[in-house]
Design an enzyme around this catalytic site. Structure first.
Site, PDB file in Angstrom:
ATOM      1  NE  ARG A 135      -2.912   7.986  -9.248  1.00 20.04           N
ATOM      2  CZ  ARG A 135      -3.535   7.686  -8.119  1.00 20.04           C
ATOM      3  NH1 ARG A 135      -2.859   7.361  -7.045  1.00 20.04           N
ATOM      4  NH2 ARG A 135      -4.858   7.721  -8.052  1.00 20.04           N
TER       5      ARG A 135
ATOM      6  CG  ASP B 230      -5.644   9.209   6.286  1.00 25.24           C
ATOM      7  OD1 ASP B 230      -5.428   9.510   7.473  1.00 25.24           O
ATOM      8  OD2 ASP B 230      -6.294   9.953   5.530  1.00 25.24           O
TER       9      ASP B 230
ATOM     10  CD  GLU C  36      -3.102   0.891   0.455  1.00 27.93           C
ATOM     11  OE1 GLU C  36      -2.534   1.701  -0.306  1.00 27.93           O
ATOM     12  OE2 GLU C  36      -4.298   0.973   0.739  1.00 27.93           O
ATOM     13  CG  ASP C  37      -0.994   4.746  -1.471  1.00 25.06           C
ATOM     14  OD1 ASP C  37      -1.651   4.056  -0.660  1.00 25.06           O
ATOM     15  OD2 ASP C  37      -1.538   5.564  -2.234  1.00 25.06           O
TER      16      ASP C  37
ATOM     17  CG  PHE D 108      -3.819  15.408   0.863  1.00 21.75           C
ATOM     18  CD1 PHE D 108      -4.693  14.343   0.990  1.00 21.75           C
ATOM     19  CD2 PHE D 108      -3.336  15.735  -0.407  1.00 21.75           C
ATOM     20  CE1 PHE D 108      -5.097  13.621  -0.116  1.00 21.75           C
ATOM     21  CE2 PHE D 108      -3.736  15.007  -1.524  1.00 21.75           C
ATOM     22  CZ  PHE D 108      -4.626  13.951  -1.373  1.00 21.75           C
TER      23      PHE D 108
END
Ligand code: IMP
Ligand code: MG
Length: 170
Positions: free
Chosen positions: A160, A100, A96-97, A147
């Site tokens: 990205r 959160d 996963e990136d 963010f």
């Protein structure tokens, strides 16, 4: 175009990815491993991570989900492309990136566990450190609750392909 402010440089990221790769390689020690990339955010990370691993024992898979619109999680996960291969009885590492709220990883774990892998571990590049109930087996960086974009992460589909992780000035 406004360039995001650097939070993690390309050098810092690649150094950490190499460390994670070495750790994963040592831990699996020649066993077969399927990496499952959570698209689209995990794609750059997985591409770099996978190249640290043994090509004779590593397979790459992809699952497509989304929960974000702009800078807010919609709180609802949409599966738009499931994995194609049968992972029953195999070692799986979910890539996963970012973690959160943990909603995405939670649902992905349930979804993948239903396919009866031998073992499922989680690797995330970034962690905003709000989630305590899920074990992140391989954690790249703990970051502040801002963010971020770049190295796979987007803002409305853009950024990205930024080679570093940065924050937006808005
Ligand atoms: P969670 O479900 O709230 O843990 O969020 C996980 C997903 O939301 C990640 O896989 C990302 O795609 C996206 N996301 C969370 N935080 C950020 C961020 O700071 N920038 C870009 N995308 C994010
Ligand atoms: Mg993602």
């Amino acid at each position: 175009m406004i360039l995001p402010e650097v939070l993690l440089s390309e050098e810092q990221i690649l150094k950490r990815v190499a460390e994670l790769g070495k750790q994963i390689k040592d831990d699996y020690n020649g066993q077969e491993l399927v990496l499952i990339c959570a698209l689209r955010g995990g794609v750059i990370f997985m591409a770099d991570l996978a190249r640290q691993l043994d090509p004779l024992t590593t397979q790459l898979e992809f699952i497509k989900v989304s929960s974000y619109q702009g800078q807010e999680s919609t709180g609802k996960l949409v599966f738009s492309g499931d994995i194609a291969m049968d992972i029953e009885g195999l070692n799986v590492l979910l890539v996963e990136d970012i973690i959160d709220t943990g909603l995405t990883i939670d649902l992905l774990i349930k979804h993948i566990m239903a396919k009866k892998p031998k073992d499922l571990k989680v690797c995330a590049l970034l962690n905003k450190n709000k989630v305590k109930h899920i074990k992140i087996d391989y954690n790249g960086f703990d970051i502040p609750n801002n963010f971020v974009v770049g190295y796979g992460l987007d803002y409305n589909g853009k950024y990205r392909n930024l080679p570093y992780v940065g924050t937006l000035p808005y």
